[in-house]
Scaffold this motif. Sequence first.
Motif, mmCIF file in Angstrom:
data_model
loop_
_atom_site.group_PDB
_atom_site.id
_atom_site.type_symbol
_atom_site.label_atom_id
_atom_site.label_comp_id
_atom_site.label_asym_id
_atom_site.label_seq_id
_atom_site.Cartn_x
_atom_site.Cartn_y
_atom_site.Cartn_z
ATOM 1 N N PRO A 33 0.876 -1.165 -0.054
ATOM 2 C CA PRO A 33 -0.350 -0.563 0.012
ATOM 3 C C PRO A 33 0.978 1.276 -0.012
ATOM 4 O O PRO A 33 0.814 2.247 -0.494
ATOM 5 C CB PRO A 33 -0.730 0.203 1.041
ATOM 6 N N ALA A 34 2.053 1.083 1.054
ATOM 7 C CA ALA A 34 3.095 2.206 1.052
ATOM 8 C C ALA A 34 3.715 2.203 -0.141
ATOM 9 O O ALA A 34 4.369 4.130 -0.864
ATOM 10 C CB ALA A 34 4.077 2.274 2.154
ATOM 11 N N ALA A 35 4.073 1.678 -1.515
ATOM 12 C CA ALA A 35 4.960 1.446 -2.591
ATOM 13 C C ALA A 35 4.702 3.185 -3.682
ATOM 14 O O ALA A 35 6.687 3.393 -3.566
ATOM 15 C CB ALA A 35 4.576 0.342 -4.009
ATOM 16 N N GLY A 36 4.270 3.876 -3.955
ATOM 17 C CA GLY A 36 4.406 4.999 -4.106
ATOM 18 C C GLY A 36 4.108 6.321 -3.047
ATOM 19 O O GLY A 36 3.998 7.338 -3.840
ATOM 20 N N PHE A 37 3.999 5.957 -2.196
ATOM 21 C CA PHE A 37 4.292 7.279 -1.236
ATOM 22 C C PHE A 37 5.175 7.619 -0.326
ATOM 23 O O PHE A 37 5.333 8.563 0.520
ATOM 24 C CB PHE A 37 2.473 6.948 -0.852
ATOM 25 N N VAL A 38 6.108 6.426 0.063
ATOM 26 C CA VAL A 38 6.851 6.951 1.236
ATOM 27 C C VAL A 38 8.935 6.893 0.283
ATOM 28 O O VAL A 38 8.534 6.234 -0.975
ATOM 29 C CB VAL A 38 7.352 5.551 1.525
ATOM 30 N N ASN A 39 9.486 6.522 1.142
ATOM 31 C CA ASN A 39 11.019 6.725 0.974
ATOM 32 C C ASN A 39 11.795 5.595 1.450
ATOM 33 O O ASN A 39 10.668 4.761 2.008
ATOM 34 C CB ASN A 39 11.570 8.002 0.847
#
Lengths: 113, 411
Positions: B276-282
């Motif tokens: 769920p995080a792949a496109g939003f976190v560094n």
Amino acid sequence: MKLVIAIIQPHKLEDVKKELYAAEVNLITVSEVLGHGQQKGVTEIYRGAKETGNLLRKVRLEIAVNESFVEPTIKAIIKGAKTGNVGDGKIFVLDLGRCVRIRTNEEGSLAIG
Amino acid sequence: MNMINSGDTAWVLVSSALVLLMTPALAFFYGGMVRKKNVLSILMQCCIILGLISVQWVLFGYSLSFAPGKGFWGGFGWAGLNGVGLEPYADYAGTIPHQAFMVFQMMFAIITPALIIGAFAERMKFSAFLLFTLLWATLVYDPLCHWVWGLGGWLRNMGALDFAGGTVVHINAGIAALATALAIGKRKNIDKGTPTPHNMPFVVLGTGLLWFGWFGFNAGSALAANGLAVNAFVVTNTAAAAAGLSWAIIEWIRNGKPTIFGFCSGAVAGLVAITPAAGFVNVVSAVIIGLLVSVLCFIAVSIIKPMLGYDDSLDAFGVHCIGGIWGALATGLFASKAVNPAGADGLFYGNPAQFKIQLIAVLITLAYSFVMTFVIYKAVDLLLGMRVKEEDEMMGLDLTQHHERAYTVLE
């Protein structure tokens, strides 16, 4: 000295081992074998080709025991392996001529235990 | 008028093929974990889902999930792919043909029900499994997919972030797994000792192919060959690596030796959590997400499961649900507009409201999927009987459900 050979259902192995340990029979050899008795195997189909009477997976136990352990061993195997259905298996008891422990060269009932 | 971009289209098509591969990969991952009398039943269940949901999706599944609508689901307006053509549909993806988006989403719809198999492995009747899967895909996956990703979906409108399917795929399948494990009951004889995985190399093969396919799953979810896809690709690999390492280290400390099974379990948990995080976190956030997911999943499968005594055979709940919840909540913590301006900031970037939205999305998914899965299970159980006969379970599902065996002993 006797050699007890038992053919049992694979899924009863854990139960049989538990009963054997309870009867203080701790030395066993186990192998996977194929066979069928009254159960007459199973049907398998590969790309429409039907094969009947194929062999079922069974587990074979070999246990070498001194005379005093023969009855307890048989009782333990029956207690662990019996479901009451065909396919539960068989126990064979054979006279054992000689037994040598490789590590120590001990022979006979000393080597078995 | 939107223009089709050849680079974007090529990447989404390749990603679709990568995600397709994840279902056979899962078959080997799960197949290696079961006893050898049941390995074909796992492979068959995974493969038949490829057939079943591919057809369900083009006939009505895609329409229920993605046709515009504010209701329970998208309705039947796009049934049979009516109106779903080769021109872009800008509200989903403006630079690729609509059917490319459709087929990419199809692969997600296929693998999600396949994940649940891990919970009821080694004891479900094949006919009942088929009906259960069809109903579950239609009544659980399709509506939830619509709420989170569909045009007019209410979780989407609320602002919940789910880049590649943490709620829709992993929490959804993971909690459904728990529901089925509870409903079907334990496998016979497992109290006398948990069965040993029959082929650990298959588990490793499956892990490798899952990891490979997951690049399509996450980086493909950018729906374009762009920087966002690269970010997703890099954090996906990072989280999987960190989680595999961390699971192995936990085992080393707690059990004395690290295991390949542990590394593989950790890597998959890491892939789940970053989804769920792949496109939003560094990338630094990805390391933290990966390191921690193994701690949580390890506790779930090694401590909580034995304590509570349910038989989630292959830990579909312990890895996918727990890992998915952590991923969805971590998105609410670590999301950053510096990574994706179209996303949102998370708690650690000064926006606690996002964490609350993520939490609500998680709770809704858990509640809806658990209840519906249980209801569908009971209905199919009444109709067909879910569980195989005891003697069939003993002999194994391969011979009793499919008249095949995986391995010969002679020749």
